[in-house]
Design a protein around this motif. Structure first.
Motif, PDB file in Angstrom:
ATOM      1  N   PRO A 126      18.156  14.844  11.468  1.00 34.00           N
ATOM      2  CA  PRO A 126      17.496  16.105  11.111  1.00 34.00           C
ATOM      3  C   PRO A 126      18.444  17.305  11.114  1.00 34.00           C
ATOM      4  CG  PRO A 126      16.816  15.359  13.304  1.00 34.00           C
ATOM      5  CD  PRO A 126      17.634  14.263  12.708  1.00 34.00           C
ATOM      6  N   GLN A 127      19.623  17.136  11.672  1.00 36.66           N
ATOM      7  CA  GLN A 127      20.565  18.258  11.724  1.00 36.66           C
ATOM      8  C   GLN A 127      21.376  18.408  10.437  1.00 36.66           C
ATOM      9  OE1 GLN A 127      20.250  15.879  14.009  1.00 36.66           O
ATOM     10  NE2 GLN A 127      20.252  16.693  16.072  1.00 36.66           N
ATOM     11  N   ALA A 128      21.042  17.639   9.410  1.00 38.18           N
ATOM     12  CA  ALA A 128      21.816  17.688   8.175  1.00 38.18           C
ATOM     13  C   ALA A 128      21.004  18.325   7.041  1.00 38.18           C
ATOM     14  CB  ALA A 128      22.243  16.281   7.779  1.00 38.18           C
ATOM     15  N   PHE A 129      21.709  18.668   5.967  1.00 37.48           N
ATOM     16  CA  PHE A 129      21.042  19.165   4.754  1.00 37.48           C
ATOM     17  C   PHE A 129      20.718  17.975   3.859  1.00 37.48           C
ATOM     18  CE2 PHE A 129      22.078  20.728   0.276  1.00 37.48           C
ATOM     19  CZ  PHE A 129      20.763  21.054   0.004  1.00 37.48           C
ATOM     20  N   VAL A 130      19.456  17.845   3.521  1.00 32.68           N
ATOM     21  CA  VAL A 130      18.999  16.725   2.714  1.00 32.68           C
ATOM     22  C   VAL A 130      18.217  17.279   1.527  1.00 32.68           C
ATOM     23  CG1 VAL A 130      17.813  14.503   2.779  1.00 32.68           C
ATOM     24  CG2 VAL A 130      18.653  15.499   4.895  1.00 32.68           C
ATOM     25  N   LEU A 162      22.626   6.888  -6.004  1.00 34.40           N
ATOM     26  CA  LEU A 162      22.494   6.743  -4.550  1.00 34.40           C
ATOM     27  C   LEU A 162      21.436   5.715  -4.171  1.00 34.40           C
ATOM     28  CD1 LEU A 162      22.620  10.364  -3.128  1.00 34.40           C
ATOM     29  CD2 LEU A 162      24.398   8.634  -3.084  1.00 34.40           C
ATOM     30  N   ASP A 163      21.692   5.074  -3.040  1.00 40.18           N
ATOM     31  CA  ASP A 163      20.768   4.099  -2.533  1.00 40.18           C
ATOM     32  C   ASP A 163      19.666   4.772  -1.710  1.00 40.18           C
ATOM     33  OD1 ASP A 163      20.083   1.407  -2.343  1.00 40.18           O
ATOM     34  OD2 ASP A 163      20.722   1.401  -0.242  1.00 40.18           O
ATOM     35  N   TYR A 164      19.981   5.903  -1.153  1.00 40.45           N
ATOM     36  CA  TYR A 164      19.008   6.651  -0.360  1.00 40.45           C
ATOM     37  C   TYR A 164      19.459   8.105  -0.339  1.00 40.45           C
ATOM     38  CZ  TYR A 164      15.215   6.830   3.079  1.00 40.45           C
ATOM     39  OH  TYR A 164      14.017   7.084   3.711  1.00 40.45           O
ATOM     40  N   TYR A 165      18.687   8.954   0.343  1.00 42.84           N
ATOM     41  CA  TYR A 165      19.029  10.364   0.391  1.00 42.84           C
ATOM     42  C   TYR A 165      20.462  10.588   0.897  1.00 42.84           C
ATOM     43  CZ  TYR A 165      13.974  11.105   0.132  1.00 42.84           C
ATOM     44  OH  TYR A 165      12.673  11.106  -0.249  1.00 42.84           O
ATOM     45  N   THR A 166      21.155  11.521   0.286  1.00 43.58           N
ATOM     46  CA  THR A 166      22.452  11.910   0.813  1.00 43.58           C
ATOM     47  C   THR A 166      22.241  13.011   1.842  1.00 43.58           C
ATOM     48  OG1 THR A 166      24.692  12.590   0.252  1.00 43.58           O
ATOM     49  CG2 THR A 166      22.931  13.721  -0.883  1.00 43.58           C
ATOM     50  N   GLU A 167      23.122  13.062   2.832  1.00 45.88           N
ATOM     51  CA  GLU A 167      22.999  14.114   3.833  1.00 45.88           C
ATOM     52  C   GLU A 167      24.348  14.779   4.043  1.00 45.88           C
ATOM     53  OE1 GLU A 167      20.790  12.972   7.283  1.00 45.88           O
ATOM     54  OE2 GLU A 167      19.149  12.226   6.046  1.00 45.88           O
ATOM     55  N   LEU A 168      24.305  16.114   4.100  1.00 40.91           N
ATOM     56  CA  LEU A 168      25.528  16.891   4.252  1.00 40.91           C
ATOM     57  C   LEU A 168      25.510  17.637   5.571  1.00 40.91           C
ATOM     58  CD1 LEU A 168      25.480  16.366   1.155  1.00 40.91           C
ATOM     59  CD2 LEU A 168      26.702  18.502   0.938  1.00 40.91           C
TER      60      LEU A 168
END
Lengths: 609, 305
Positions: free
Chosen positions: A65-69, A178-184
């Motif tokens: 949850p601490q990432a940008f999705v 992508l296979d799933y959401y990317t997170e930055l």
């Protein structure tokens, strides 16, 4: 290479003198703007806000949850019933961007390096641009999305040098592979206080690399190519103006060689496959070509989104003379940072809006009540209106939309619409098929809205309630009045957590369901899912993320019952063991079974408590 | 003999924790030439109840969790005590309290809070739990203290039986009120597993007890979980706190925090001691004696104006 020692100062940037120049490393100060986010505006989990500051998770890899999705991944959204049709796809070129985020840094620099910390499903960054904050953008890097393995990475491509100092970056993404959401996790900008030296070989190489000769796919190539090959114009905009001036002053006789022999219709047909930049270039050839390339029949559909970085009010004005028969307009992402203002849009709509059926103004911050009013007055046949992230429209502005009775699609993701105007719009739109109300946090009672949908919009095909907290089982039950419903997104509608019998009503009332998203509806049990097995045989995409109490037995029944099931997200469903999922993946190769995870890896050295 | 060895080990762990914290406080960069500005000097100490089974994690003592953070003119301290009963349901009670505190910390360091509204900070942090894909289940008490340096005022929010004490000139000038439904059952924020919601006490974050209080230079603030207050009698606590009034030396402050934590730890396992917990139990008609073994967290701070 300069050796950076971590001499951190308060807000996360380091300064170190190297010869006479200053090298500055800094992390994001603020996320200024973005096209979509997984999280909600009233929270910080999975939101764009998380991109600011130092990495908080890297090098941990997982769904944190601490990432940008962002909101999408893969091709699933293009296959869903709510998919939109691309206007003028030839404009997009090879590099398509689906999402963007604009980030600001504290200090202006000449960028030398941009490092993007990707902590989950990396590889979707396709373009990095630097802005001056006044609407001018330069591409630092662009490239096709990459397929990389499931491990964290710091993406820092070779970037082009630019002639101005910047503290504003735009990162664009293409999630299709992508296979799933990317997170930055974070973005690090390294830059110097002085521009790179002219004799820098790297710069020249970068420039040559950046030029794709003979393929004019997008605005970047145009800009680069024109810069280097032509002294006539620097931008598409300038190009457009230039043509007009030239035409007015020239009095040459047409001499297009064999082209004169072809009927106009044939040439127009050929020209209709060209992208906008090529059309503008054709218009420069001679009078004959100019007449043809500016023919209004070539401008019935206009997609300006790929040109967001250079489109301004004057370009729009120039185009308006050719758009007398315009039917579809996509202005998404264009004109921010004061490149286009509300009056420009009003004028354009007044001039070219009579026949418009599709208007997309996603992320156009300057769109305000006046624009909406003009659209409602002028566009009498409007079928599709997309206003994602348009924050400047107040409920009063939205109220104007009740004067349109032809709406079939309305996208209000992350707008400030409220219940009363929304209800009036629904009542006035009997043909409404698709509505997106995701993250509309100001709608005080989504139940009343859902009841409105059930009452007035029986032809509804798709509805998106993503992250709307005021929806309860009462509203979901009302949706069962829409027999054509194929797509329901109830993701994170925490008010539906304890569903009662509303899922049964939904399944019974909407037998055509193809996409059913119920992410984080924690109270859903096997019993709530049973009716779908009986009633909705066409299910293709099902998201049950975080639905804690569903059993392996029910999952297996889903997999065996729904022959056309393609996407099945059972992440964070605690009762489903990993081994079972592996087994199912072999057993049901046509279904993409998603299992996301949050792992507590080795504590990050960057982590600060 | 064994007792001494583990005491030594946990003591060194406690000191390590404290020093860690102290160093983060001290190395937080500030302009070097700027004059002394008012702030809170804080240290932490504590013990998990089951020492052998616990990995020592930063910001956690067993099921207890804590944080310190600052933003502009506000210093924020917080403790939370995860409710242990969830272990029987296969849920790690420490996760809930830890997530709650970590989120508070993130919210504070990013400035997403108002110093006069600590209850909102708790509430925001609690609602953030709901937004996590991985459901963090359990329940917790929580106490947050915010010092606004501009107004020299502390704003507090408390749910349940963790709490704070503010000592000035050898006297308790302000303290939290315990919130209990009934004996040994504090108010708590909770996220029960689906299907258990009716059986579970769930107090809204808005039901936090909030206070504000003007502080002076030298005031001592003790923020601790019930592992301290249930085992250490008030008078002894007060004597310890008195000794650090106006203390500016983080090491001396640390040693007092350590001694409070260690005392609580010892008394908790003293089966013949008439602890505050035992007294309260007797008042409720439960005839027990001895301390109450529990996780212990001590956040000790002095106000330097």
């Amino acid at each position: 290479m300069v050796d950076f020692k971590n001499s951190w100062i308060d807000n996360g940037f380091a300064i170190k003198g190297v010869d006479d120049e200053l090298i500055i490393e800094q992390y994001v100060q603020d996320a200024l703007d973005f096209s979509s986010q997984y999280g909600s505006d009233i929270s910080i989990s999975y939101t764009a806000y998380n991109i600011s500051g130092r990495p908080s998770k890297y090098p941990d890899y997982g769904d944190f949850p601490q990432a940008f999705v962002m909101r999408t991944y893969g091709k699933w959204w293009d296959e869903a019933p709510s998919r939109t049709v691309n206007i003028m796809p030839q404009n997009s070129g090879n590099i398509v961007s689906q999402d963007y985020i604009d980030v600001t840094f504290e200090q202006k620099v000449y960028p030398t390096k941009v490092s993007i910390y990707e902590t989950y499903n990396p590889g979707s960054v396709v373009r990095i641009s630097a802005g001056d904050g006044l609407g001018m953008w330069k591409t630092l890097w662009e490239g096709e999305p990459q397929c990389v393995g499931p491990s964290p990475r710091i993406f820092s491509p070779e970037i082009a040098s630019i002639e101005f100092m910047t503290c504003l970056l735009r990162i664009e993404f293409d999630h299709h592979q992508l296979d799933y959401y990317t997170e930055l996790d974070a973005i690090l900008l390294v830059g110097s206080s002085s521009p790179r030296k002219k004799a820098d070989v790297g710069k020249i190489t970068a420039k040559i690399k950046g030029m794709t000769i003979n393929t004019f796919n997008n605005e970047i190539d145009i800009a680069n190519t024109l810069n280097s090959l032509s002294s006539l114009a620097q931008h598409y905009t300038a190009l457009l103006e230039d043509i007009n001036n030239e035409i007015e002053s020239s009095c040459l006789v047409s001499c297009s060689g064999p082209f004169d022999l072809l009927p106009d219709e044939t040439i127009l047909r050929v020209l209709s496959f060209l992208d906008l930049a090529s059309l503008s270039r054709c218009a420069r050839v001679n009078r004959h070509f100019n007449r043809l390339a500016t023919d209004t029949m070539l401008y019935t559909q206009l997609n300006l989104k790929p040109y967001w970085s250079c489109l301004n009010a004057r370009a729009l004005q120039t185009l308006s003379t050719r758009c007398q028969h315009l039917q579809k307009l996509d202005l998404s992402w264009c004109g921010n940072y004061a490149m286009i203002t509300s009056p420009d849009i009003v004028e354009f709509i007044q001039g070219c809006g009579k026949l418009l059926t599709v208007i997309r103004l996603n992320s156009c911050k300057y769109v305000d009540n006046r624009c909406i009013q003009e659209i409602a007055i002028t566009c009498r046949n409007l079928k599709e209106l997309c206003l994602r992230n348009c924050f400047n429209i107040t409920p009063d502005g939205f109220e104007n939309l009740k004067n349109i009775s032809t709406l079939e699609r309305l996208d209000l993701y992350r707008t400030y619409i409220e219940s009363p105007p929304l209800l009036k719009i629904l009542e006035a739109s009997p043909y409404l098929k698709h509505i997106n109300l995701g993250s509309c946090v100001r709608v005080s009672s989504m139940d009343i809205v859902a009841q409105g949908l059930g009452q007035y919009n029986r032809q509804l095909v798709s509805v998106d309630f993503w992250k709307t907290y005021s929806l309860t089982p009462l509203g979901v039950r009302a949706l069962s009045n829409c027999p054509n419903l194929e797509e329901v997104d109830l993701g994170w509608c925490l008010g539906v957590s304890i569903p009662g019998d509303c899922m049964s009503s939904l399944a019974n009332g909407c037998p055509k369901l193809k996409k059913l998203f119920m992410a984080a509806l924690r109270g859903i049990t096997d019993r709530d899912l049973l009716p779908f097995l009986k009633c909705t045989p066409d299910l293709e995409q099902v998201d049950l993320l975080g639905v804690r109490s569903i059993t392996p037995h029910m999952c297996l029944r889903f997999l065996t019952t729904f022959k056309s099931l393609r996407l099945f997200d059972i992440s964070f469903c605690d009762q489903i063991q990993e081994e079972l999922v592996e087994e199912w993946r072999l057993q049901f190769p046509n279904v993409s079974i998603k299992r996301s995870f949050q792992s507590d890896g080795v504590p990050s050295p960057f982590q600060h408590y | 003999m064994q007792a001494i060895t583990w005491t030594g080990r946990i003591l060194s762990r406690a000191i390590w924790n404290g020093i860690n914290n102290y160093s983060t406080n001290c190395t937080e960069p500030s302009p070097p030439l700027k004059k002394f500005e008012p702030h809170i000097l804080s240290v932490v100490s504590g013990f998990p109840k089951e020492i052998s089974q616990n990995k020592l994690k930063k910001g956690q003592f067993g099921d207890d969790a804590w944080f310190t953070a600052k933003f502009k003119t506000a210093d924020v301290l917080g403790v939370a005590d995860g409710v242990g009963g969830w272990r029987n349901y296969g849920i790690d009670p420490g996760e809930f309290s830890s997530f709650l505190m970590r989120t508070c910390e993130r919210l504070v360091t990013s400035g997403r809070f108002r110093s006069a509204e600590p209850a909102n900070l708790l509430a925001h942090s609690y609602y953030e739990l709901l937004e996590n894909k991985q459901p963090v289940l359990g329940s917790s008490t929580a106490c947050v203290v915010v010092l606004n340096r501009d107004t020299s005022t502390v704003y507090t929010a408390n749910i349940g039986d963790s709490g704070f004490v503010i000592v000035r000139h050898g006297e308790v000038v302000h303290r939290s009120e315990e919130q209990q439904h009934y004996f040994n059952t504090p108010y708590q924020l909770s996220l029960p597993p689906p299907g258990h919601s009716r059986l579970v006490l769930n107090d809204r974050p808005e039901s936090a007890n909030t206070t504000n209080f003007r502080v002076q230079d030298g005031d001592v603030i003790l923020l601790a979980t019930d592992g301290v207050f249930d085992n250490v009698p008030d008078q002894i606590l007060l004597n310890e706190l008195k000794s650090v009034e106006g203390e500016r030396d983080p090491l001396r402050l640390q040693s007092v925090a350590n001694s409070i934590a260690l005392m609580a730890r010892k008394l908790a396992f003293d089966q013949t001691f008439m602890s505050p917990f035992a007294k309260a139990a007797r008042a409720n008609g439960i005839n027990i004696i001895g301390g109450k073994p529990d996780d212990i967290t001590v956040l000790l701070a002095t106000v330097a104006m």
